[in-house]
Design a protein around this motif. Structure first.
Motif, mmCIF file in Angstrom:
data_model
loop_
_atom_site.group_PDB
_atom_site.id
_atom_site.type_symbol
_atom_site.label_atom_id
_atom_site.label_comp_id
_atom_site.label_asym_id
_atom_site.label_seq_id
_atom_site.Cartn_x
_atom_site.Cartn_y
_atom_site.Cartn_z
ATOM 1 N N THR A 1 0.851 -1.200 0.047
ATOM 2 C CA THR A 1 0.471 -0.213 0.101
ATOM 3 C C THR A 1 0.986 1.680 -0.210
ATOM 4 O O THR A 1 2.029 1.384 1.010
ATOM 5 N N LEU A 2 0.608 1.952 -1.008
ATOM 6 C CA LEU A 2 1.345 3.211 -1.381
ATOM 7 C C LEU A 2 0.266 4.661 -0.885
ATOM 8 O O LEU A 2 -0.617 4.533 -2.062
ATOM 9 N N PHE A 3 1.055 5.635 -0.309
ATOM 10 C CA PHE A 3 0.030 6.922 -0.378
ATOM 11 C C PHE A 3 1.168 8.283 -0.292
ATOM 12 O O PHE A 3 1.832 7.744 0.446
ATOM 13 N N ARG B 1 7.110 -11.155 7.081
ATOM 14 C CA ARG B 1 7.638 -9.796 7.425
ATOM 15 C C ARG B 1 6.975 -8.606 6.530
ATOM 16 O O ARG B 1 6.019 -8.718 6.029
ATOM 17 N N LYS B 2 7.257 -7.190 7.239
ATOM 18 C CA LYS B 2 5.792 -6.349 7.504
ATOM 19 C C LYS B 2 7.044 -5.378 7.250
ATOM 20 O O LYS B 2 7.868 -5.286 8.617
ATOM 21 N N ASP B 3 7.243 -3.964 6.556
ATOM 22 C CA ASP B 3 8.294 -3.061 6.678
ATOM 23 C C ASP B 3 6.805 -1.721 5.720
ATOM 24 O O ASP B 3 5.920 -1.631 5.701
ATOM 25 N N TRP B 4 6.606 -0.617 7.191
ATOM 26 C CA TRP B 4 6.816 0.260 6.641
ATOM 27 C C TRP B 4 7.223 1.532 6.840
ATOM 28 O O TRP B 4 8.458 1.478 6.924
ATOM 29 N N THR B 5 6.865 2.413 6.087
ATOM 30 C CA THR B 5 7.518 3.715 5.916
ATOM 31 C C THR B 5 6.734 5.081 5.890
ATOM 32 O O THR B 5 5.782 5.144 5.563
ATOM 33 N N ALA B 6 6.501 6.273 6.543
ATOM 34 C CA ALA B 6 6.380 7.156 6.624
ATOM 35 C C ALA B 6 6.534 8.828 6.587
ATOM 36 O O ALA B 6 8.237 8.649 6.986
ATOM 37 N N PRO C 1 12.653 8.969 -7.952
ATOM 38 C CA PRO C 1 12.679 8.113 -6.779
ATOM 39 C C PRO C 1 11.094 7.809 -6.024
ATOM 40 O O PRO C 1 10.598 9.190 -6.421
ATOM 41 N N GLU C 2 10.495 7.595 -5.746
ATOM 42 C CA GLU C 2 9.552 7.310 -5.045
ATOM 43 C C GLU C 2 9.297 8.375 -3.805
ATOM 44 O O GLU C 2 10.405 8.321 -3.203
ATOM 45 N N VAL C 3 8.416 8.949 -4.052
ATOM 46 C CA VAL C 3 7.954 9.744 -2.313
ATOM 47 C C VAL C 3 6.794 9.461 -2.119
ATOM 48 O O VAL C 3 5.385 9.150 -2.005
ATOM 49 N N ALA C 4 7.059 8.391 -0.562
ATOM 50 C CA ALA C 4 6.190 7.824 0.077
ATOM 51 C C ALA C 4 5.614 8.491 1.283
ATOM 52 O O ALA C 4 6.608 9.020 2.579
ATOM 53 N N LEU C 5 4.603 9.286 1.512
ATOM 54 C CA LEU C 5 3.564 9.824 2.460
ATOM 55 C C LEU C 5 3.980 8.800 3.447
ATOM 56 O O LEU C 5 3.511 8.941 5.151
ATOM 57 N N PHE D 1 11.441 9.844 5.166
ATOM 58 C CA PHE D 1 12.652 9.474 6.316
ATOM 59 C C PHE D 1 11.989 7.869 6.722
ATOM 60 O O PHE D 1 13.811 7.834 6.990
ATOM 61 N N PHE D 2 11.247 7.928 7.463
ATOM 62 C CA PHE D 2 11.350 7.356 8.647
ATOM 63 C C PHE D 2 10.631 5.574 8.419
ATOM 64 O O PHE D 2 9.574 5.535 7.845
ATOM 65 N N SER D 3 11.621 4.460 8.663
ATOM 66 C CA SER D 3 11.149 3.700 7.663
ATOM 67 C C SER D 3 11.460 2.721 9.294
ATOM 68 O O SER D 3 12.171 2.248 10.073
ATOM 69 N N TRP D 4 10.582 1.813 9.232
ATOM 70 C CA TRP D 4 10.781 0.452 10.036
ATOM 71 C C TRP D 4 10.131 -0.605 10.000
ATOM 72 O O TRP D 4 8.837 -1.019 8.829
ATOM 73 N N GLY D 5 10.202 -1.763 10.563
ATOM 74 C CA GLY D 5 9.401 -3.271 10.348
ATOM 75 C C GLY D 5 9.600 -3.796 11.088
ATOM 76 O O GLY D 5 9.785 -3.817 11.868
ATOM 77 N N SER D 6 9.219 -5.951 10.990
ATOM 78 C CA SER D 6 8.699 -6.131 11.716
ATOM 79 C C SER D 6 9.016 -7.958 11.197
ATOM 80 O O SER D 6 8.377 -7.926 10.046
ATOM 81 N N THR D 7 9.202 -8.294 11.929
ATOM 82 C CA THR D 7 9.227 -10.071 10.987
ATOM 83 C C THR D 7 9.071 -10.902 12.003
ATOM 84 O O THR D 7 9.595 -11.140 13.359
ATOM 85 N N ASP D 8 9.036 -12.876 11.902
ATOM 86 C CA ASP D 8 9.234 -13.760 12.664
ATOM 87 C C ASP D 8 9.865 -14.369 11.981
ATOM 88 O O ASP D 8 9.377 -15.430 12.460
ATOM 89 N N LEU D 9 11.036 -14.154 11.273
ATOM 90 C CA LEU D 9 11.568 -15.245 10.311
ATOM 91 C C LEU D 9 12.764 -15.710 11.442
ATOM 92 O O LEU D 9 13.168 -16.510 11.196
ATOM 93 N N MET D 10 12.723 -14.804 12.354
ATOM 94 C CA MET D 10 14.837 -15.418 13.234
ATOM 95 C C MET D 10 13.869 -15.039 15.037
ATOM 96 O O MET D 10 12.927 -14.200 15.007
ATOM 97 N N PRO D 11 14.794 -16.152 15.842
ATOM 98 C CA PRO D 11 14.846 -15.300 16.901
ATOM 99 C C PRO D 11 15.148 -14.281 17.347
ATOM 100 O O PRO D 11 16.123 -13.060 17.116
#
Length: 200
Positions: free
Chosen positions: A114-116, A172-177, A131-135, A180-190
């Motif tokens: 999803t991209l806004f 695996r989930k990733d967010w950008t706001a 480049p992509e501009v991701a609000l 410049f602000f990016s973060w993510g979450s994953t259950d692929l490893m301990p």
């Protein structure tokens, strides 16, 4: 004073010059994240296959009906679970007391995004892209595996056990706001291993 179309061209060029780019050189075609999505889902599905084995039973795992990307890893995970439950593996069907025939209903990675904002726009004349501009951007990748198995007597062909389909998932989930602000979450490893993973 510069003409409007000239200003537009200059602005586009400036944006392309600020874009980040990367190029694969020595990596295999599939990313580590994709491989982890497959293998993690495979391990979780294999854990759910409740084989009922007598200790010391000689087992042949038949790969004939197992196809798809990373199917060899899934087969190996199934063999591992058979060993954990007391079975003894054999590479020859004629030497087996029990044949386990796995079948795969799904082995793949789903993705949604999803991209806004403004997607990346190619600039054909210079071979670059704006480049992509991701609000706000959200991307989600999910490994999905469905596997079932039938166990039968190697000599008589009679059914010993029919294991209903089980499912394994990985995420695996990733967010950008605000670009410049990016973060993510994953259950692929301990958790203790995530801090060393560049892809996290």
């Amino acid at each position: 004073m510069m003409k409007p179309h000239t200003l537009t061209a200059v602005a586009l060029l400036a944006l392309t010059l600020t874009a980040c780019s990367s190029r694969r050189e020595t990596e295999p075609p599939r990313s580590a994240t994709e491989q982890l999505l497959f293998s993690t889902a495979a391990d979780r599905a294999a854990d759910k296959l409740a084989f009922n084995l007598q200790p010391g039973t000689r087992v042949f795992v038949d790969p004939a009906n197992v196809e798809g990307v990373d199917s060899k890893y899934l087969l190996s995970a199934i063999r591992d679970r058979i060993l954990r439950r007391g079975g003894e593996l054999t590479d020859k069907k004629d030497d087996a007391e029990l044949v386990v025939e796995p079948r795969i209903g799904a082995i793949s990675v789903d993705a949604d995004r999803t991209l806004f904002g403004t997607p990346a726009i190619p600039v054909p004349l210079v071979g670059l892209q704006v480049p992509e501009v991701a609000l706000f951007k959200r991307s989600h990748q999910q490994g999905v595996i469905k596997v079932a198995a039938t166990a039968y007597n190697a000599k008589t062909g009679r059914l010993v056990q029919s294991l209903d389909p089980v499912y394994g998932f990985s995420n695996r989930k990733d967010w950008t706001a605000l670009i410049f602000f990016s973060w993510g979450s994953t259950d692929l490893m301990p958790e203790e291993d995530k801090k060393d993973w560049v892809g996290n």
